[in-house]
Design a protein around this motif. Structure first.
Motif, PDB file in Angstrom:
ATOM      1  N   HIS A  94      50.406  45.688  47.811  1.00 40.93           N
ATOM      2  CA  HIS A  94      48.972  45.492  47.593  1.00 40.93           C
ATOM      3  C   HIS A  94      48.569  45.816  46.150  1.00 40.93           C
ATOM      4  O   HIS A  94      47.980  44.990  45.460  1.00 40.93           O
ATOM      5  CB  HIS A  94      48.180  46.364  48.572  1.00 40.93           C
ATOM      6  N   GLU A  95      48.916  47.017  45.706  1.00 42.66           N
ATOM      7  CA  GLU A  95      48.455  47.458  44.386  1.00 42.66           C
ATOM      8  C   GLU A  95      49.214  46.790  43.249  1.00 42.66           C
ATOM      9  O   GLU A  95      48.629  46.464  42.232  1.00 42.66           O
ATOM     10  CB  GLU A  95      48.600  48.976  44.244  1.00 42.66           C
ATOM     11  N   HIS A 100      47.641  43.319  43.086  1.00 39.95           N
ATOM     12  CA  HIS A 100      46.689  43.411  41.971  1.00 39.95           C
ATOM     13  C   HIS A 100      47.332  43.236  40.595  1.00 39.95           C
ATOM     14  O   HIS A 100      46.815  42.510  39.752  1.00 39.95           O
ATOM     15  CB  HIS A 100      45.994  44.766  41.990  1.00 39.95           C
ATOM     16  N   GLU A 133      40.555  41.558  45.846  1.00 36.47           N
ATOM     17  CA  GLU A 133      41.048  42.331  46.990  1.00 36.47           C
ATOM     18  C   GLU A 133      41.669  41.422  48.042  1.00 36.47           C
ATOM     19  O   GLU A 133      42.663  41.767  48.674  1.00 36.47           O
ATOM     20  CB  GLU A 133      39.935  43.183  47.607  1.00 36.47           C
ATOM     21  N   ALA A 158      45.243  40.695  47.198  1.00 41.52           N
ATOM     22  CA  ALA A 158      46.135  41.822  47.475  1.00 41.52           C
ATOM     23  C   ALA A 158      46.409  41.944  48.976  1.00 41.52           C
ATOM     24  O   ALA A 158      47.521  42.273  49.388  1.00 41.52           O
ATOM     25  CB  ALA A 158      45.540  43.114  46.909  1.00 41.52           C
ATOM     26  N   TYR A 184      37.826  43.116  51.215  1.00 43.35           N
ATOM     27  CA  TYR A 184      39.229  42.972  51.621  1.00 43.35           C
ATOM     28  C   TYR A 184      39.383  41.914  52.714  1.00 43.35           C
ATOM     29  O   TYR A 184      40.109  40.942  52.573  1.00 43.35           O
ATOM     30  CB  TYR A 184      39.778  44.314  52.134  1.00 43.35           C
TER      31      TYR A 184
HETATM   32 ZN    ZN Z   1      43.048  46.626  46.344  1.00 45.08          ZN
END
Ligand code: ZN
Ligand code: ZN
Length: 583
Positions: free
Chosen positions: A420-421, A426, A451, A454, A535
């Motif tokens: 995710h990050e 991202h 978001e 991700a 998200y």
């Molecule tokens: Zn995020």
């Protein structure tokens, strides 16, 4: 990178010279829209110099605007100017990329007016006023000498007392939690006034008079920050009953409007809320299936409870014990990144950019307060600067809190967090966004797209077989459930006045979160509005778009191409990217 800035400034100057020429003609060529964009961006940075510093545009580092009535009028004038300019263009004749920019600028103007006239967070959110990031970005700007940085900073610091005077005048019946946050964050900012300033002065070649001047302004600025902290504590918190202070819940009406402006989805808040509830039910049933599948492996002959939620929770708790040691948290994250890069290359998911460095570091003090881990990426003007992966170390946690946190970020979840990050989440997305030639799309990056991407890649990596174990699938479901529950939580807290108890019930019982995580989420839903919906909304829209593209292209569909094309438009709202991709 220097070259990039010079070219940009040159085109701004050119734009200013050609202003009259453009006004006379009604030409709607691509060239004149670019010219408008350049003028607009330059005015934007002049109106918001600290934001400019934040995105890596350092021309106005020495400026600091006290947000008083005159500044607000100036903002509205800027909005009017922008709208008048936009009206000169025939929308239908613009290129598709410019059409998106047009809409994003219009959206920004709408948001500016909304905050100025209706939302007014500058009145009730004292944490709006904090210089930490601005100071850090100026000191960290290595393209100019330390002397130049300190001279700019000196001028900026000179304006700090007026800045906090304006802040105090604006603040009217603030919320308890935003006041608390403002105190904490401003205390964090005071850190710069100790060793970072002293060390920078030592490293500089400033003469005695210049050093004296810097120290003079820094002292006054420090006193102003301390005065603000004191004022928030003594004149506001100590004199109010926290239950009587303004509620942080913004209510249904403002919420619906803010959702439209911030998320910029093709769906309304109510529509996505329904999808989130449906997804939650699906995930519960899938988690039930996976738990049954693994039951005998982890619980041998122990009888499974009848209540599915209790049963799933038992399995999660059991698997959550597999986690790293608290002092190895940063290290464990660091180690996984090369493995992710190798996977996305070997599985033809997307081209990684291995020339851009990614550094894992402890979250700096001045931003402490909201998230546990996150990417701090260089802006559109700082393309070659270091991308930081901020991780809040567990050193300040009690043993119990650290353990709770580590179980939440266990060996399985930590992999999803890194997807995710960082890769291909991202970190990868922002590198592609910075390649986009459109400064508008980069500056007004859409949170739901960012978001959503991700969250989308988590699901996609699972589908592509990154880790096919039922343990991992269960934790992916849990993570996905968290995204859906973020939406459900945010919507209900702000629109239906959910209590902390109701929130904890959803997060702990239905989303299987550890207490520390759930408490942190409660803090976040109290401090932010709508952001937690980005998200699930973004994920839903991107996933739907991919399925739509698959259907249309059939055998021609190529996942890597889809990803690279999707990211090539910059961080635009998914609905606008959809317009550009699906024709
Ligand atoms: Zn995020
Ligand atoms: Zn443990």
């Amino acid at each position: 990178m220097k070259k990039y800035i010079c070219v940009t400034i040159a085109s701004f100057l050119l734009a200013a010279c050609n202003q009259t020429a453009k006004k006379g003609s009604q030409s709607n060529t691509q060239g004149s829209f670019k010219q408008f964009e350049n003028e607009f961006i330059e005015k934007l940075w002049l109106t918001y110099p600290t934001w400019a510093t934040g995105v890596g545009y350092h021309k106005y580092d020495s400026l600091l605007i006290a947000y008083d009535e005159a500044a607000r009028q100036n903002e509205l004038k800027f909005a009017q100017w922008t709208e008048d300019e936009l009206k000169q263009f025939n929308f239908d004749s613009l290129t598709s990329s410019d059409k998106t920019d047009y809409k994003m600028v219009q959206n920004f103007i709408d948001g500016l007016r909304f905050n100025n006239n209706e939302f007014k967070s500058y009145e009730w959110d004292p944490s709006t006023y904090n210089l930490g990031d601005g100071i850090f970005k100026i000191l960290d700007y290595k393209q100019v000498t330390i002397d130049e940085r300190l001279k700019n900073l000196s001028k900026k610091l000179a304006k700090v007392p007026a800045y906090f005077e304006a802040a105090k005048k604006n603040i009217n019946n603030p919320t308890w939690i935003h006041t608390k946050l403002a105190i904490d964050q401003n205390k964090g900012t005071l850190y710069f006034f100790k060793s970072p300033f002293a060390d920078s002065l030592k490293a500089s070649k400033l003469n005695e008079a210049e050093i004296a001047e810097f120290k003079h302004y820094a002292d006054a600025a420090q006193k102003a920050i301390e005065g603000y902290i004191d004022w928030l504590q003594k004149d506001i918190l100590d004199k109010s009953d926290s239950a009587q202070m303004r509620s942080f819940r913004i209510g249904k009406e403002l919420y619906s409007k803010k959702f439209v402006l911030d998320i910029d989805s093709r769906y309304g808040a109510d529509d996505v809320y329904k999808k989130a509830e449906v997804r939650k039910d699906y995930l519960h049933s899938d988690m039930n299936r996976l738990t049954d599948l693994m039951w005998s492996k982890y619980f041998k002959n122990e009888k499974a409870p009848v209540d599915t939620l209790v049963k799933i929770k038992m399995m999660i708790d059991k698997l959550s014990l597999q986690h790293c040691k608290r002092d190895k948290f940063l290290e464990t994250i660091e180690k996984q990144l090369p493995e992710l890069t190798a996977f996305i290359i070997s599985h033809h998911i997307i081209d990684p950019d291995t020339t851009k460095p990614l550094k894992v570091r402890k979250t700096p003090e001045y931003t402490a307060g909201v998230a546990g881990a996150g990417i701090n990426s260089p802006g559109p003007y700082d393309k070659d600067a270091v991308t930081y992966y901020n991780v809040t170390p567990l050193t300040k946690y009690t043993e119990e809190k650290a353990e709770s946190y580590l179980r939440e970020y266990n060996d399985y979840v930590l992999q999803i967090l890194n997807i995710h990050e960082a890769i291909p989440g991202h970190y990868t997305q922002l590198i592609y966004a910075n390649r986009s030639p459109s400064i508008i799309k980069t500056v007004f990056s859409n949170g739901a797209m960012v978001e959503g991407w991700a969250c989308y890649v988590e699901r996609m990596m699972m589908e592509e077989g990154y880790n096919t174990s039922p343990e991992m699938q269960l934790f992916y479901d849990k993570w996905n459930l968290r995204e859906a529950c973020n939406f459900i939580l945010d919507y209900n807290v702000h629109c239906s006045k959910w209590s902390e108890e109701q929130a904890m019930d959803l997060l702990v019982k239905e989303a299987f979160q550890q207490t520390a995580e759930a408490k942190e989420k409660w803090k976040r839903v109290s401090l932010t509005q709508v952001q937690l919906t980005s998200y699930f909304t973004g994920l839903t829209e991107i996933y739907e778009l991919r399925e739509e593209a698959k259907k249309k292209q059939g055998a021609q569909f190529n996942l890597k191409k889809f990803h690279e094309q999707f990211l090539s438009y910059g961080s635009a709202p998914v609905k606008e990217i959809r317009e550009l991709m699906i024709k």
